[in-house]
Design a protein around this motif. Structure first.
Motif, short mmCIF file in Angstrom:
data_model
loop_
_atom_site.label_atom_id
_atom_site.label_comp_id
_atom_site.label_asym_id
_atom_site.label_seq_id
_atom_site.Cartn_x
_atom_site.Cartn_y
_atom_site.Cartn_z
N PHE A 9 14.49 4.67 11.62
CA PHE A 9 13.78 5.95 11.71
C PHE A 9 13.42 6.47 10.33
N VAL A 10 14.37 6.43 9.43
CA VAL A 10 14.11 6.92 8.08
C VAL A 10 13.08 6.03 7.39
N GLY A 11 13.22 4.73 7.56
CA GLY A 11 12.33 3.79 6.90
C GLY A 11 10.91 3.81 7.41
N LEU A 12 10.73 4.18 8.68
CA LEU A 12 9.39 4.15 9.26
C LEU A 12 8.74 5.52 9.42
N PRO A 16 4.49 8.22 3.63
CA PRO A 16 4.05 8.11 2.22
C PRO A 16 4.84 7.07 1.41
N PHE A 17 6.00 6.68 1.88
CA PHE A 17 6.79 5.67 1.19
C PHE A 17 6.13 4.30 1.23
N PHE A 30 0.64 -4.17 2.47
CA PHE A 30 2.02 -3.71 2.53
C PHE A 30 2.24 -2.78 3.72
N PHE A 31 1.29 -1.92 4.02
CA PHE A 31 1.41 -0.97 5.13
C PHE A 31 1.77 -1.66 6.44
#
Length: 64
Positions: A9-12, A16-17, A30-31
């Motif tokens: 959840f945090v990673g996705l 903007p990351f 990369f996206f």
């Protein structure tokens, strides 16, 4: 161990990351490959959390 389930959840959810085109992997920006990489990572994390939890055998429950 259940806190590991928050990693996808945090990673996705923090777009903007990973909202970049470089670096590319096999022609994918990369996206896209970052998101696709989370599919097996999430499966592995779910399996690890599942294996770490104690389980009751169905046979033992039926005998009680």
């Amino acid at each position: 161990m259940r806190i590991l389930l928050l990693l996808p959840f945090v990673g996705l959810l923090w777009v903007p990351f990973y909202n970049f085109t470089e670096p590319q992997l096999f022609g994918f920006p990369f996206f896209y490959w970052y998101q696709l990489a989370w599919v097996p990572i999430s499966s592995l994390l779910i399996w690890l959390v599942y294996r770490s939890q104690p389980h009751d055998d169905a046979d033992n429950e039926a005998r009680r």
